[in-house]
Design a protein around this motif. Sequence first.
Motif, PDB file in Angstrom:
ATOM      1  N   SER A 293       0.854  -1.192   0.000  1.00  0.00           N
ATOM      2  CA  SER A 293       0.000   0.000   0.000  1.00  0.00           C
ATOM      3  C   SER A 293       0.888   1.239   0.000  1.00  0.00           C
ATOM      4  O   SER A 293       1.747   1.386   0.872  1.00  0.00           O
ATOM      5  CB  SER A 293      -0.902  -0.003   1.238  1.00  0.00           C
TER       6      SER A 293
ATOM      7  N   TYR B  30      -0.373   3.141  -6.650  1.00  0.00           N
ATOM      8  CA  TYR B  30      -0.357   4.042  -5.501  1.00  0.00           C
ATOM      9  C   TYR B  30      -1.581   4.945  -5.543  1.00  0.00           C
ATOM     10  O   TYR B  30      -2.179   5.158  -6.588  1.00  0.00           O
ATOM     11  CB  TYR B  30       0.921   4.884  -5.489  1.00  0.00           C
ATOM     12  N   ASP B  31      -1.922   5.455  -4.368  1.00  0.00           N
ATOM     13  CA  ASP B  31      -3.011   6.420  -4.249  1.00  0.00           C
ATOM     14  C   ASP B  31      -2.417   7.812  -4.118  1.00  0.00           C
ATOM     15  O   ASP B  31      -1.365   7.996  -3.501  1.00  0.00           O
ATOM     16  CB  ASP B  31      -3.869   6.107  -3.017  1.00  0.00           C
ATOM     17  N   LYS B  32      -3.103   8.814  -4.695  1.00  0.00           N
ATOM     18  CA  LYS B  32      -2.628  10.191  -4.647  1.00  0.00           C
ATOM     19  C   LYS B  32      -3.554  11.042  -3.781  1.00  0.00           C
ATOM     20  O   LYS B  32      -4.769  10.913  -3.863  1.00  0.00           O
ATOM     21  CB  LYS B  32      -2.581  10.807  -6.053  1.00  0.00           C
TER      22      LYS B  32
ATOM     23  N   THR C 216       0.647   5.518  -0.442  1.00  0.00           N
ATOM     24  CA  THR C 216      -0.126   6.751  -0.592  1.00  0.00           C
ATOM     25  C   THR C 216       0.839   7.911  -0.737  1.00  0.00           C
ATOM     26  O   THR C 216       1.742   8.081   0.083  1.00  0.00           O
ATOM     27  CB  THR C 216      -1.051   6.988   0.620  1.00  0.00           C
TER      28      THR C 216
END
Length: 207
Positions: free
Chosen positions: A2, A27-29, A4
């Motif tokens: 995970s 990935y999360d932004k 971020t």
Amino acid sequence: MSITFYYTPNTSASRVHWVLEELGMPYDKVKLDLRAGDQHKPEFLAINPNAKVPALVVDGTPMFESLAIIIYLGDRFGVEKGLWPRVGSGEHAEALAWIVWGSVTLGGSIFRIFHNTSEWFPADARNAIQAESARQEFDGQLKILDQRLQGREYLVGDRFTLVDAANAAAIAWALSFIKVDTSGLSNVTAWLDRSTRRPANQATQGA
């Protein structure tokens, strides 16, 4: 896995953004509005108490400082993708030298110019003499970079690495507001164009 990524466009977060795209990592932004003060909110300060971007949270562990983040990503994910030299190799030593040079030596000059010329800082905090001194240093550092690139396409080894992404991102940003005569820097000009045209960098534009 995970990841971020906390960022603001057109800051030092941009080079981390480029690196994440090069690595092809999911990935999360989370985009922060610095002018609105998002960086001072308690939930972000818990990740980076310095109230600055970029920041990265990997499997629950927070990181900050763009250089540290890029080296970590290179060591952990970049070797198998051919984007970072094997730890302990001669090329790894060169990679560390040139990526730190880009952040500390070159980056120091860029920040001094920005601090003394940008409206982000109060007029009484800007110093024209300091700005000019830093401009001269920046000119000299670009010449050093041009010499390094003589006879080679990239900074370390014979292929593009995250060292090129980190330094090209910083220089491209700097040249957007610093007037520099690059006519005698053909190696830098070609390298910068070659690097910034990569699809991974293009994918971050306007994001």
